[in-house]
Enzyme design. Structure first.
Site, PDB file in Angstrom:
ATOM      1  N   TYR A  93       4.265   8.987 -10.929  1.00 52.50           N
ATOM      2  CA  TYR A  93       3.421   8.223 -10.213  1.00 52.50           C
ATOM      3  C   TYR A  93       2.721   7.211 -11.392  1.00 52.50           C
ATOM      4  O   TYR A  93       2.477   6.274 -10.785  1.00 52.50           O
ATOM      5  CB  TYR A  93       2.351   9.314  -9.762  1.00 52.50           C
ATOM      6  CG  TYR A  93       1.616   8.770  -8.831  1.00 52.50           C
ATOM      7  CD1 TYR A  93       1.764   8.091  -7.617  1.00 52.50           C
ATOM      8  CD2 TYR A  93      -0.025   8.934  -9.078  1.00 52.50           C
ATOM      9  CE1 TYR A  93       0.896   7.697  -6.796  1.00 52.50           C
ATOM     10  CE2 TYR A  93      -0.862   8.389  -8.024  1.00 52.50           C
ATOM     11  CZ  TYR A  93      -0.401   7.788  -7.106  1.00 52.50           C
ATOM     12  OH  TYR A  93      -1.610   7.262  -6.254  1.00 52.50           O
ATOM     13  N   ASN A 133       0.887  -1.490  -0.067  1.00 48.23           N
ATOM     14  CA  ASN A 133      -0.028  -0.073  -0.002  1.00 48.23           C
ATOM     15  C   ASN A 133       1.061   1.245  -0.017  1.00 48.23           C
ATOM     16  O   ASN A 133       0.418   2.413  -0.750  1.00 48.23           O
ATOM     17  CB  ASN A 133      -1.132   0.132   1.208  1.00 48.23           C
ATOM     18  CG  ASN A 133      -1.711   1.353   1.630  1.00 48.23           C
ATOM     19  OD1 ASN A 133      -2.384   1.716   0.836  1.00 48.23           O
ATOM     20  ND2 ASN A 133      -0.949   2.039   2.402  1.00 48.23           N
ATOM     21  N   LYS A 144       2.319   3.478 -11.062  1.00 45.63           N
ATOM     22  CA  LYS A 144       1.237   2.618 -10.869  1.00 45.63           C
ATOM     23  C   LYS A 144       0.843   1.648 -11.923  1.00 45.63           C
ATOM     24  O   LYS A 144       0.259   0.629 -11.791  1.00 45.63           O
ATOM     25  CB  LYS A 144       0.007   3.633 -10.296  1.00 45.63           C
ATOM     26  CG  LYS A 144       0.306   4.275  -9.213  1.00 45.63           C
ATOM     27  CD  LYS A 144       0.478   3.439  -7.848  1.00 45.63           C
ATOM     28  CE  LYS A 144       0.605   4.145  -6.642  1.00 45.63           C
ATOM     29  NZ  LYS A 144       0.538   3.242  -5.337  1.00 45.63           N
TER      30      LYS A 144
END
Ligand code: NAD
Length: 242
Positions: free
Chosen positions: A145, A80, A149
């Site tokens: 980012y 996470n 991801k």
């Protein structure tokens, strides 16, 4: 009485990670990790978590140290921890680029590598990666980012195939906007207010950490044993556009 399963959740001192940890506290041995030892110790006592270790997972040896220090076999891993930088590509500092790649992409890979041998041995395991809707759709000014991801989606699908016969499921949850410290970000706040963000979301609301935790609970349960390699958007409709 059945033995409780061990679950490791990274980035679990606040936001989505803490909510997931709280969700599982009574039925699992929950191990938490983030950078601040004092906070981890406090949360461990408060919620009766099974253990913690403080380390910086944006360092390339972070996963190795975490695993060595906790010294446990994990039945469930939830990757996470993540960082979000909102900046035009030409303004990105090399240190932020590298830290993002290690924390968001390489560390999840390295942690999975370390939990899989035990999961294979016992023929059961659950791995959940927390991605982002930015990795599915792309996001202007969040290129590193989004890149990291998106890489988690490839990792999830490949490992779901590789581990399918070992009764190990691997899935990724891609949240849309969740109102946590991650988005209390100076650069982002200069561009959009919270209300302006809400206006871009079809359901006109943030996703809550509890909604992400509930999906984790389902994916870990026996009911979800045939769900693997899936990229699940929890985004209040954001992935659909307007
Ligand atoms: P948050 O900032 O509230 O919490 C992040 C957690 O990660 C904290 O516990 C923090 O201590 C830990 N962490 C940060 N950097 C670390 C490092 N270098 N080493 C170890 N631990 C570190 O963020 P959040 O919103 O709860 O985000 C959790 C995950 O959800 C992230 O992967 C994020 O990319 C993803 N996500 C969040 C949103 C959102 O809108 N908040 C949207 C999509 C995806």
């Amino acid at each position: 009485m059945m033995n409780k399963k061990n679950i490791l959740i990274t980035g679990s001192t606040k936001g989505i990670g803490l909510e997931i940890a709280k969700h599982f506290a009574s039925d699992f041995n929950v191990f938490i990790t983030a950078r601040k030892e004092i906070e981890l110790e406090k949360l461990c006592k408060q919620y009766n978590f099974a253990g913690y270790y403080a380390c910086d997972l944006s360092l390339t040896d972070g996963a190795e140290r975490l695993f060595r220090e906790l010294n446990k076999d994990f039945d469930i891993l939830i990757n996470n921890a993540g960082m979000y930088i909102y900046n035009p590509i030409e303004n990105m500092r090399p240190v932020d680029t590298v830290n993002s790649i290690v924390l968001n992409s390489l560390t999840p890979y390295e942690l999975i590598k370390r939990v899989v041998p035990y999961m294979k041995k016992q023929k059961w395991g659950r791995i959940i990666n927390i991605g982002s809707i930015s990795g599915v759709m792309g996001e202007a000014y969040a290129s590193v980012y989004s890149m990291t991801k998106a890489s988690l989606i490839g990792l999830t699908k490949s490992l779901a195939l590789e581990l399918a016969q070992d009764n190990i499921t691997v899935n990724i949850i891609n949240p849309g906007w969740v109102d946590t410290d991650l988005i209390n970000n100076e650069n982002l706040e200069e561009t959009f207010s919270k209300q302006e963000i809400i206006e871009t979301i079809p359901q006109k609301r943030f996703v809550t950490p509890d909604e992400i935790a509930s999906m984790c609970e389902y994916l870990i349960s026996d009911k979800a044993k045939t769900i693997t390699g899936q990229s699940i958007n929890i985004c209040a409709g954001l992935s659909l556009g307007y």
